[in-house]
Write an enzyme that holds these catalytic residues in place. Structure first.
Site, short mmCIF file in Angstrom:
data_model
loop_
_atom_site.label_atom_id
_atom_site.label_comp_id
_atom_site.label_asym_id
_atom_site.label_seq_id
_atom_site.Cartn_x
_atom_site.Cartn_y
_atom_site.Cartn_z
N LYS A 89 0.85 -1.19 0.00
CA LYS A 89 0.00 0.00 0.00
C LYS A 89 0.89 1.24 0.00
O LYS A 89 1.97 1.24 0.60
CB LYS A 89 -0.90 -0.02 1.23
CG LYS A 89 -1.98 1.05 1.27
CD LYS A 89 -2.86 0.83 2.50
CE LYS A 89 -3.95 1.90 2.64
NZ LYS A 89 -4.79 1.67 3.82
N SER A 170 -9.47 1.74 2.98
CA SER A 170 -8.65 2.52 2.06
C SER A 170 -7.60 1.70 1.32
O SER A 170 -6.93 2.20 0.43
CB SER A 170 -7.94 3.64 2.84
OG SER A 170 -7.06 3.09 3.81
N SER A 194 -10.13 -0.74 6.88
CA SER A 194 -9.42 -0.50 5.62
C SER A 194 -8.75 -1.73 5.02
O SER A 194 -8.32 -1.69 3.87
CB SER A 194 -8.38 0.60 5.81
OG SER A 194 -9.02 1.83 6.06
#
Length: 492
Positions: A89, A170, A194
């Site tokens: 990420k 996210s 997330s």
């Protein structure tokens, strides 16, 4: 799928064990595997359906893969992650040629001085850092009303199962990239849903660990009390291998002290296909099911029935008494400013941004590029919190979150019914687990008629990941619900 002139290794849905077997037989090299993933990224992420899940590719990925191939020839593999390509990420630091931006154009030229602790662990295990995945900008702390999976630097991530439905956030890019077979596995981060949210919406396995199980050093933060990295993969086995590779004690992260002596030697040892036999699993029907459609409820109830048939004792309902009493908390807003400023201050004098205030100013100077949805939450964090964590409401909310979500919430229901885990539909219990700092594992449970996946999430108490892995693996092996998205049909 051919990945080279003379190599025919089926990359789609290949597991880490499949890859290691192909390495060992000489059928495949790590370099060829990296090339295969890069081709799929070109065909399906940057072309075709334009999923937009990969934000940047590591320019040294092929060199690293070649080095891993040579080391294998000379010394043998380091372990199960040797030569395996993974994505990170975009809030996870790498001390290489890739920036860490959290999806923000303000941080597009922000290069970390060193790898995050978990990245060092992955590299030590022999993993190939393939690149970085797009994400919801600043982990959804940018503004209100911005769709999950959108960032000013990377644009909108699309769901490969149905591009008109959300990706979840996210860790959207991580979830989509794993689902679409752009990497063997990925690293996501979670503050409040997330990892679990995109895992459920992308039909992948996500492990949200206990806060403090994995180091947060070198990860652009949101909340010091709730942040944690975690693995996302297509199988429980691969997620467990990733989790194992990232573990290790980091004395720079104070949250890790509580877990000393509580971690097993090998998470893969808990992959038990009979793991549901004799397990007590609670279903908190009150509150957490109110937003489900009839179709989603049917998928969940089918999953519960399967678990019962596989030997689990289902306590239904096992309601959480405080479910309706938790409310908006100021914890994230207050901790974001303090945590982000502390992170930025450690990037060195040459860093393009040193404070949250500077990021807000940059966005104001480049509104067309950065403020498609505004920056309301950034402004609120800067001007409506002290950054010192002394605000009265923050201190009250932090204590209330622990009491309602941990002590009188998950702890209480698990003790009352002698549960091994609480079972939530999709990520609907993520807020509770996040505020308690507790672990969860999301597993695919089926698909709606329109295409979007739907999953279930097992939650337990701190450092009970082994128990959750055992339950999730048994359910996965007994159902095999996951199927890859049909990307090829969208290619001309």
């Amino acid at each position: 799928m051919e990945i080279g002139d003379s190599v025919a290794f089926d990359i789609e849905e290949a597991t880490i064990a499949d890859m290691q077997a192909a390495f060992a037989s000489g059928e495949l090299t790590s370099k060829q595997l990296v090339l295969g993933y890069l081709k799929r990224i070109a065909d399906h992420d940057k072309g075709g359906l334009l999923l937009n899940s990969v934000l940047s590719v590591n320019p040294d990925a092929l060199f690293i893969a070649e080095a891993m191939d040579r080391e294998r020839e000379l010394q043998g593999p380091r372990g199960p992650m040797h030569g395996i390509p993974v994505l990170l990420k975009d809030n996870v630091d790498t001390g290489d040629k890739m920036p860490t931006s959290a999806g923000s154009l303000a941080l597009a030229d922000s290069y970390a001085p060193e790898d995050a602790f978990i990245v060092k662990r992955l590299r030590d295990a022999g993993a190939v850092i393939l690149g970085k995945a797009n994400m919801t900008e600043f982990a959804n702390m940018m503004t209100e009303g911005m769709p999950s999976g959108y960032s000013s630097r990377g644009g909108q991530v699309m769901n490969p199962y149905n591009i008109s439905t959300p990706t979840g956030g996210s860790s959207a890019g991580s979830g989509v990239a794993v689902a679409a077979n752009f990497c063997a596995a990925a690293v996501g981060t979670e503050t409040s849903g997330s990892i679990l949210n995109p895992s459920n919406l992308c039909s992948v396995v996500g492990i949200k660990p206990t806060v403090g199980l994995l180091s947060r050093t070198g990860i652009l933060p949101l909340s010091n009390s709730q942040d944690t990295p975690g693995p996302m993969a297509r199988t429980v086995t691969d997620a467990a291998l990733m989790l194992q590779a990232m573990t290790g004690y980091d004395d720079r992260d104070a949250a890790m002290g509580g877990g000393i002596g509580k971690q097993p030697a090998d998470y893969a040892a808990f992959l038990d296909k009979d793991g549901l036999q004799g397990a007590r699993i609670g279903v908190p029907r009150d509150y957490f099911f109110e937003e489900l459609t009839e179709e989603q409820l049917a998928i969940f109830d089918r999953a519960v029935g399967i678990m019962r048939d596989m030997g689990a004792t289902i306590v239904d309902p096992a309601n959480i008494a405080t479910a309706r009493t938790i409310a908006y908390s100021t914890v994230l807003l207050n901790e974001f400013k303090a945590s982000l400023n502390a992170y930025l201050s450690k990037l060195g004098p040459g860093a393009p941004m040193r404070t949250l205030k500077a990021i807000i100013a940059f966005n104001n100077e480049h509104p067309v590029e950065t403020l498609k949805y505004g920056q309301k939450t950034l402004i609120n964090a800067e001007f409506h919190s002290s950054g010192t964590l002394t605000d009265v409401r923050y201190l009250q909310d932090r204590a209330t979150d622990i009491r309602l979500c941990k002590d009188e919430g998950i702890d209480a229901v698990m003790q009352e019914h002698r549960l091994d885990a609480v079972l939530f539909p999709a990520d609907f219990g993520s807020r509770f687990a996040a505020r308690a700092g507790y672990p969860s594992v999301a597993v695919p449970a089926g698909y709606t008629a329109a295409g979007p996946p739907f999953g279930v999430a097992f939650t337990a108490r701190a450092y009970e990941e082994p128990k959750l892995i055992r339950l999730a693996y048994a359910f996965e092996q007994g159902t095999k619900f996951r199927r890859p998205p049909s990307l090829q049909s969208f290619i001309d």
